[in-house]
Design an enzyme around this catalytic site. Structure first.
Site, PDB file in Angstrom:
ATOM      1  CG  ASP A  27      -1.905  -1.116   1.490  1.00 51.43           C
ATOM      2  OD1 ASP A  27      -2.620  -1.523  -0.014  1.00 51.43           O
ATOM      3  OD2 ASP A  27      -2.469  -1.140   2.093  1.00 51.43           O
ATOM      4  CG  ASP A  72      -9.285  -5.488   4.190  1.00 52.99           C
ATOM      5  OD1 ASP A  72     -10.212  -6.579   3.205  1.00 52.99           O
ATOM      6  OD2 ASP A  72      -7.943  -5.448   3.904  1.00 52.99           O
TER       7      ASP A  72
HETATM    8  O1  RIB Z   1      -8.704  -3.491   2.166  1.00 51.55           O
HETATM    9  C1  RIB Z   1      -8.615  -2.456   1.908  1.00 51.55           C
HETATM   10  C2  RIB Z   1      -6.665  -3.347   1.016  1.00 51.55           C
HETATM   11  O2  RIB Z   1      -7.330  -3.157  -0.466  1.00 51.55           O
HETATM   12  C3  RIB Z   1      -5.397  -2.030   0.925  1.00 51.55           C
HETATM   13  O3  RIB Z   1      -4.495  -2.824   1.418  1.00 51.55           O
HETATM   14  C4  RIB Z   1      -5.309  -2.307  -0.952  1.00 51.55           C
HETATM   15  O4  RIB Z   1      -3.985  -3.106  -1.134  1.00 51.55           O
HETATM   16  C5  RIB Z   1      -6.044  -2.818  -1.469  1.00 51.55           C
HETATM   17  O5  RIB Z   1      -6.103  -4.621  -1.873  1.00 51.55           O
END
Ligand code: RIB
Length: 303
Positions: A13, A251
């Site tokens: 990221d 996540d």
């Molecule tokens: O959900 C967030 C994620 O979405 C980030 O870490 C980015 O890499 C994308 O996959």
């Protein structure tokens, strides 16, 4: 501890903080920049591993500095990396902009993630079959996600499917999904129902259940989440916090949900636990750097 297998993406990221998101054609000056580990699959695996689940990550990286560092990050967090593959393509990256209210704007460049193929999943068949749950998303080829879910379902392993980012999926995928967990944007895309309220989310849950997945959780950010199966629909209330960066909150929810479901086998209790984990993650900057520990979650639950 639960055995969680995650089949999915790994990204690096590239996070920029800005006062507000730029308009088309506009140049803005950013506040700060940092590079961190990401990818929906990787984030969910790291969250579950932080809570001490026994995690295996099935993913594909490029033979570059991002790939090497990502592998090290998985190892440093105690994740089984026997099924972390490498290819000639570059590692996945995600330029991300976060505004003052914590809203984000993400573009993913999948690179090596797009090279994770059904054969790679077949090579990990035993590992999937010996897990308590499998967690999948949509940042890798659809046929790869499908293969993983099918192997798990055939072996009676709980399948948790996060249909993110939203895209068209075949109806057959619902039939091999035990628990589908979209956010409001993804649920709107999949059902055609514009979700602006808890009641809208409840309607969308019914549409998703009609497609034959066993349970649905729609995460709603500031509105909490809705948990449904064919018998009950409940609303889990939001936890009021001052969000500074929502990147990866979904996540954090899914990784902590998978962990706690492995501990309790209760969808409702696990969604409540995950709600706390996600609310804590939005109070810190970054993606994986914002994920709470078990101690943080338990302390927040006591309050
Ligand atoms: O959900 C967030 C994620 O979405 C980030 O870490 C980015 O890499 C994308 O996959």
């Amino acid at each position: 501890m639960p055995k969680v297998c995650v089949v999915g993406s790994s990204n690096t990221d590239l996070l920029t903080k800005v006062k507000r998101l730029p308009k088309l054609g506009e140049t803005l000056i950013g506040q700060n920049f940092h590079i961190g580990f990401g990818g929906k699959g990787g984030n969910q695996a790291i969250m579950a591993a932080k809570l001490k689940s026994n995690v295996t990550m099935v993913t594909k990286l490029g033979k570059d500095i991002f790939g090497n560092e990502t592998l090290k990050n998985y190892k440093d967090n105690g994740i089984n990396t026997n099924f972390v593959y490498f290819c000639e393509n570059s590692s996945g990256v995600a330029p991300i902009f976060v505004d003052e209210d914590g809203n984000n704007f993400i573009v993913i460049v999948p690179g090596a993630n797009w090279e994770l193929k059904p054969d790679d999943i077949i090579a990990a068949k035993n590992e999937i079959e010996n897990s308590d749950c499998l967690v999948c998303q949509l940042e890798i080829p659809l046929e790869t996600t499908f293969e993983a879910l099918k192997i798990a379902r055939d072996a009676g392993v709980t399948t948790i499917f996060n249909p993110a980012p939203a895209r068209d999926i075949p109806d057959d995928i619902y039939k091999i999904t035990d628990i589908i967990i979209p956010n409001e944007v993804e649920a709107s895309y999949l059902t055609g129902i514009e979700i602006k309220s808890v009641d809208d989310a409840k309607k969308a849950c019914k549409v998703l259940l009609d497609k034959k997945c066993r349970s649905v959780i729609i995460t709603l950010g500031k509105l909490g989440s809705v948990v449904a199966d064919n018998i009950n629909i409940i609303h889990i209330k939001p936890i009021k916090v001052k969000a500074i960066d929502t990147t990866g909150a979904g996540d954090a929810f899914i990784g902590s949900f998978a962990h706690y479901y492995g501990v309790t086998s209760s969808i409702e209790k696990s969604a409540e636990f995950a709600n706390v984990a996600a609310s804590l993650s939005v109070c810190r900057s970054g993606t994986q750097t914002s994920f709470p520990s078990l101690k943080d979650i338990l302390l927040k639950e006591e309050k």
